[in-house]
Scaffold this active site. Sequence first.
Site, PDB file in Angstrom:
ATOM      1  CB  SER A  58      89.470  38.085  61.564  1.00  0.00           C
ATOM      2  OG  SER A  58      89.654  37.147  62.593  1.00  0.00           O
ATOM      3  CE  LYS A  59      82.188  41.333  62.430  1.00  0.00           C
ATOM      4  NZ  LYS A  59      80.821  41.360  62.109  1.00  0.00           N
ATOM      5  NE  ARG A  60      89.185  33.146  62.536  1.00  0.00           N
ATOM      6  CZ  ARG A  60      88.929  33.395  61.270  1.00  0.00           C
ATOM      7  NH1 ARG A  60      87.711  33.289  60.812  1.00  0.00           N
ATOM      8  NH2 ARG A  60      89.890  33.724  60.428  1.00  0.00           N
ATOM      9  CG  ASP A  61      92.153  38.640  66.117  1.00  0.00           C
ATOM     10  OD1 ASP A  61      92.867  37.738  66.554  1.00  0.00           O
ATOM     11  OD2 ASP A  61      92.246  39.080  64.956  1.00  0.00           O
TER      12      ASP A  61
END
Length: 314
Positions: free
Chosen positions: A251-254
């Site tokens: 996800s963009k959180r990575d």
Amino acid sequence: MKQLVGRFAPSPSGRMHLGNVLCALLSWLSARSQNGGYVLRIEDLDPDRCPRSYADLIEDDLTWLGLDWDAGGSKGGPDGSYYQSERTEIYQHYFDLLEQKGLIYPCFCSRAALHAASAPHLSDGRVIYAGTCRNLTPDEVAQKRKTRKPAARLIVPDRTITFTDGLQGECTEHLPTECGDFIIRRSDGVFAYQLAVVVDDALEGVTEVVRGRDLLGSTARQIWLHELLGFTPPQFIHMPLLNDVDGRRLSKRDADLDLGILRTRFTPEQLTGALACAAGLIDRPEAISARELIPLFSWDRVPHGDLCLPEGIF
Ligand code: GLU
């Protein structure tokens, strides 16, 4: 025969991450391996979330990856800018056409009211609109306008949309029960993604849309809009999503997997090789350029289920 035209249509709300890069790579390979055109479109409809600096970085990242796009078509072509934020008048024209057909009504429901309504929730989290504002009288509309700016909804008919996705196979959606009347302009006046994407794909001559499977649920709405506006819908190919080595969805959180970091750790060829291996195009994650992959590309090689990044690289 009409030339194939593919596209990459990122929303510049952050730096590209691995999932975006895979989408860019496969859409580019599909188009270029069929001698097709390729369009870049910056989907920056929401000016608060999409600063121009991110769009510039996307172009720079694509160039670094060795992915090119055509100068004609959207970019500098007859339709003007390829930034959606600069194409409001074009969307307004098509919005007006739908309004003239009597297919649009103002919707004053707040987010809270929408979620409280007893309409069913779909598995992807979408809520079917209960139709609360569909039959307001002109007096009621005038009254409500005094306190709240409305969004605009498109009425859907009793129609089932069926299409064959290039990877996901046959898909169907019954518009009233699986979609419902949907927003095509937000209450702050920003045109919805669904309208803009259809107008742009049609005007830019896009014949093949490659994108993540998370957008499969938007496709029936988009096909319906293509039909309403007299366009021919493109072929859709919804790619599997990318998982990390443990099978967890990226996800963009990575943040460590965004291109700002990746470009300091890998060459374009190393990154391309790792993604090509995840997508089944090569057996081992060896360094390879995007251009060298063109003769190796075939959708037959790409798995239909989730893709896993090769071990020991990221
Ligand atoms: N702009 C969308 C995104 O970045 C993609 C839209 C599309 O491919 O249709 O998620």
